[in-house]
Every structure is written in C-alpha cells, then in structure tokens.
Design a protein around this motif. Sequence first.
Motif, PDB file in Angstrom:
ATOM      1  N   MET A   1      46.060  30.120  45.595  1.00  0.00           N
ATOM      2  CA  MET A   1      46.482  31.384  44.985  1.00  0.00           C
ATOM      3  C   MET A   1      46.928  31.143  43.541  1.00  0.00           C
ATOM      4  N   ASN A   2      46.602  32.085  42.669  1.00  0.00           N
ATOM      5  CA  ASN A   2      46.972  31.998  41.257  1.00  0.00           C
ATOM      6  C   ASN A   2      48.158  32.915  40.998  1.00  0.00           C
ATOM      7  N   LEU A   3      49.233  32.359  40.467  1.00  0.00           N
ATOM      8  CA  LEU A   3      50.434  33.146  40.187  1.00  0.00           C
ATOM      9  C   LEU A   3      50.552  33.363  38.688  1.00  0.00           C
ATOM     10  N   PHE A   4      50.568  34.625  38.273  1.00  0.00           N
ATOM     11  CA  PHE A   4      50.719  34.982  36.865  1.00  0.00           C
ATOM     12  C   PHE A   4      52.146  35.486  36.663  1.00  0.00           C
ATOM     13  N   LEU A   5      52.885  34.788  35.817  1.00  0.00           N
ATOM     14  CA  LEU A   5      54.311  35.035  35.638  1.00  0.00           C
ATOM     15  C   LEU A   5      54.563  35.676  34.273  1.00  0.00           C
ATOM     16  N   ILE A   6      55.112  36.879  34.266  1.00  0.00           N
ATOM     17  CA  ILE A   6      55.356  37.583  33.010  1.00  0.00           C
ATOM     18  C   ILE A   6      56.719  38.270  33.037  1.00  0.00           C
ATOM     19  N   ILE A  19      42.136  36.788  32.789  1.00  0.00           N
ATOM     20  CA  ILE A  19      41.541  36.996  34.110  1.00  0.00           C
ATOM     21  C   ILE A  19      40.135  37.584  33.979  1.00  0.00           C
ATOM     22  N   LYS A  20      39.992  38.571  33.099  1.00  0.00           N
ATOM     23  CA  LYS A  20      38.687  39.200  32.891  1.00  0.00           C
ATOM     24  C   LYS A  20      37.690  38.229  32.275  1.00  0.00           C
ATOM     25  N   ARG A  21      38.150  37.467  31.303  1.00  0.00           N
ATOM     26  CA  ARG A  21      37.245  36.545  30.607  1.00  0.00           C
ATOM     27  C   ARG A  21      36.701  35.470  31.547  1.00  0.00           C
ATOM     28  N   ASP A  22      37.598  34.920  32.392  1.00  0.00           N
ATOM     29  CA  ASP A  22      37.213  33.799  33.244  1.00  0.00           C
ATOM     30  C   ASP A  22      36.914  34.209  34.690  1.00  0.00           C
ATOM     31  N   ASN A  23      36.940  35.527  34.956  1.00  0.00           N
ATOM     32  CA  ASN A  23      36.658  36.029  36.308  1.00  0.00           C
ATOM     33  C   ASN A  23      37.524  35.332  37.361  1.00  0.00           C
ATOM     34  N   ILE A  24      38.807  35.280  37.109  1.00  0.00           N
ATOM     35  CA  ILE A  24      39.748  34.618  38.025  1.00  0.00           C
ATOM     36  C   ILE A  24      40.081  35.563  39.181  1.00  0.00           C
ATOM     37  N   ALA A  25      39.982  35.061  40.402  1.00  0.00           N
ATOM     38  CA  ALA A  25      40.257  35.873  41.589  1.00  0.00           C
ATOM     39  C   ALA A  25      41.420  35.286  42.385  1.00  0.00           C
ATOM     40  N   ASN A  26      41.888  36.041  43.381  1.00  0.00           N
ATOM     41  CA  ASN A  26      43.008  35.633  44.241  1.00  0.00           C
ATOM     42  C   ASN A  26      44.287  35.492  43.412  1.00  0.00           C
ATOM     43  N   ASN A  27      44.681  36.595  42.798  1.00  0.00           N
ATOM     44  CA  ASN A  27      45.789  36.573  41.846  1.00  0.00           C
ATOM     45  C   ASN A  27      47.014  37.347  42.331  1.00  0.00           C
ATOM     46  N   LYS A  28      48.170  36.820  41.995  1.00  0.00           N
ATOM     47  CA  LYS A  28      49.445  37.475  42.287  1.00  0.00           C
ATOM     48  C   LYS A  28      50.225  37.598  40.976  1.00  0.00           C
TER      49      LYS A  28
END
Length: 404
Positions: A1-6, A19-28
């Motif tokens: 799982m990918n955790l994006f912390l902001i 995320i859009k540029r690299d087509n990253i999936a399974n994100n929280k």
Amino acid sequence: MNLFLISQFGQLIHHQALIKRDNIANNKLVILYTSANLDVPRKIQKEADRLLFDETILYQLQLSPLNYHFDDITKMTEGFKNLLSGVDNLYMSSFEYHYSILHRLAVNRGIKTHLVEEGLATYKFVHTDHITRKPKLKRSVITATQQSGLFYNKFYPILKFIYTWTRDLINLPAQVFSTIVHCKNSEFISYKKLIKVLDERSAFLGVAKEFDSIHTAFPHLLNNCFNAQNKTELKTYDSEIFEYRDSKRLGNLSIKNKDILYLSQMYNIPSVHYASSVISIIEEYLQSTDDGRCFIKFHPRDKSDFISSIKSQVIEKKLVDRIEIIAQTDFPVESIIIKYKPKMILGISTTTLVYTNQISTDINCVSVTGKLLEHLGTHCPKKTRKTILEHTAMLNAFEHIEKV
C-alpha cells in the motif's frame, strides 16, 4: 500500500500530479491536522480526487507538534508506528520535526520513502544548513510559569490588593507545584531527553535526507540537500495531469497576455500602510504598459480590513479601469496562469513565482520585496520584515525570478 502524507492543499495538488504521471495505484491519503484548525483539513479531504485514493483519513496531531515536548513526541511516535502498518511506500513533502520521525520509522521498517514537491519550503536548505534549535532554560522556565498561572499571580510581580493577595495566596501552592511539573515537561528538559534517546524520537531534532526517490519541480537544486537513488522532475501544472475541478466557480476573467497578475500574501503589517504600498508598486508597473491591466488575487488568509483598504485605494486613486480584484480567493492560482498566461506575475515570496516558469517561460516573474519594504519603511514591524526577508531569500535559488 502507498501512503501519501500531507497537511496542506498545495501538497495535495503535487501528490495527485505524481500519482497521475506515474499511474500509481493502491493509495491511501492521510491528512495531518491539529485541533486548532479542522476546517482546512476537511476542505482538503473534500477536494481530494476519489479516483486516485482508495481511502482518505484525517489524522490528528498534538496541538503544537513542532514544540519540544518529550511526552507528546513519544505519543506521536507510537501513533505513527500504527499509521505505517501495512505501508510499502511513504510519500511525504516535509522532512523536519515529526515528519523526520515518520521517515526514520519508515526506513527502520523497510518502507521505501519518497520526497514530493511541497513548495518553496522544499528548497529551504539549498543555500543554508539545518540548525537544530536549542531551547533556553530561562525561556522554558518563563513559559512554565505562564502555563501554570504563576506568572500572573500578584505575588509574582508585586503585592497589590488584599483580595488578590488572599486569592493568589490560596492558589500559590498549586501554582508552584504546577510550575515544577511544567518545567519537567519544558522544551529545555525535553531537548535534553531527546539528545539522549537512541530510538526514532531522536529524529525530531534533525532532517530526513535519505530517500528512495525524489519528485520535485527542480530536482537539480536539491543535489546537496538530499540523497536519493532516483530523482525526477515533477511538472505538477502540466496540462495533461493538472485539472482544477471547480474551474467554473472562477467565472470568466478578462485577463489578457499583456496584463499583470499580483498575488497577495498575508503578513502582520498595518493594513492601511500595506495596501497603500501594494497599490503604489502596482501603479509603477502599470506605467510600463499603455493599456494593460493588473488583476489582484488575494490570499485566503488575507485580513478583511486589508482587502477593504486595497479596494478603497483603487477607488481613491481612480484606478478602477486599470486594477481589477478577483472575487474568489480559495483556488490554485496556477489554473488562471495556465488559462490566460498574463505578461507578468508580481508577488513577494509566493511559491507561484517558482512554478510559473514551468507553465510558460514567456511570463516575467518578479518578487517585489525590496520595493515593498522601501515603501513601508518603519510601518513594517521588525519581526515581520525579518520573516519576509527570510522567505524571499529562498527565491535566490531560482534564476528566472527577478528581485526588485
């Protein structure tokens, strides 16, 4: 799982672009906040693109997470351990204090860490080194007496009235005891504890510098600041990946490519003098164009009396035909720049001066800090002047920004 912390809206825009540029999936998505402000994180959560995140949560920190408070830092560290459960990749934009703890925890657990563009703060150590703040014992004791109430006890400065004597005499033992407790939890004592611990809490005093990857607007500027196996240029405002979903709310602006866009910032300056200085600077630039106009975009945190003063100045100086105020404030100004591509961007130390060059190299970017401080003179408080100069100094890394 990918955790994006902001914790800020601007960070959300950069993370979503990646995320859009690299087509990253399974994100929280995890949005950090404190009890001092719940409106902003809720707005961020509302703006988050549900197609990019499987889950978005609000995560509450202690009220003052940047303060040296050993017990709070310990609690944060324990909470972060749970937050990182099941995470394979941690994407973050900040790298100091509690973020440094998160980074250390992630690295120790074999989680890959990735630094994502935040804004001007990303480049704060390009020309300066990180210096750990060392609290003073005297300041910590004074703070402890204020927190306990002893500082305001009439026995503390001087004996005055019989009533207050009696009241404060009754409160005195409890306040003295409370002062001792607060001293034990003071920044000075917490700092002494932090420099001795050997676990992840010690990272609070430093900066996260080692990442698996870095994705920023100007990665080459960070060569001496961070180490990473992979560095890429993140063009957040590329037309293919950036989309302001609520663009209709802005209405139709009449900005042309011969016009100027002034981006306001909130500083602790008397509103009348601040407004007068800003309008004088805009007037000066309008003189360089015969029929160009200036559009003022206020910051969401600008004071209402400052906005009123700006409007009054425009009317008093008969500049209604040359200066127009953009009604909306709470939106990414880059959406306007992408659509209209004005001739010039004026600002103090706004991050937009940095990113405009990625949108178009034909737009002139000007930091007017020097002119502003000259116009303000003694009307600008020393502390505010120091803050403005420190913020503007971070722009020195960007050659495309003119400083006047």
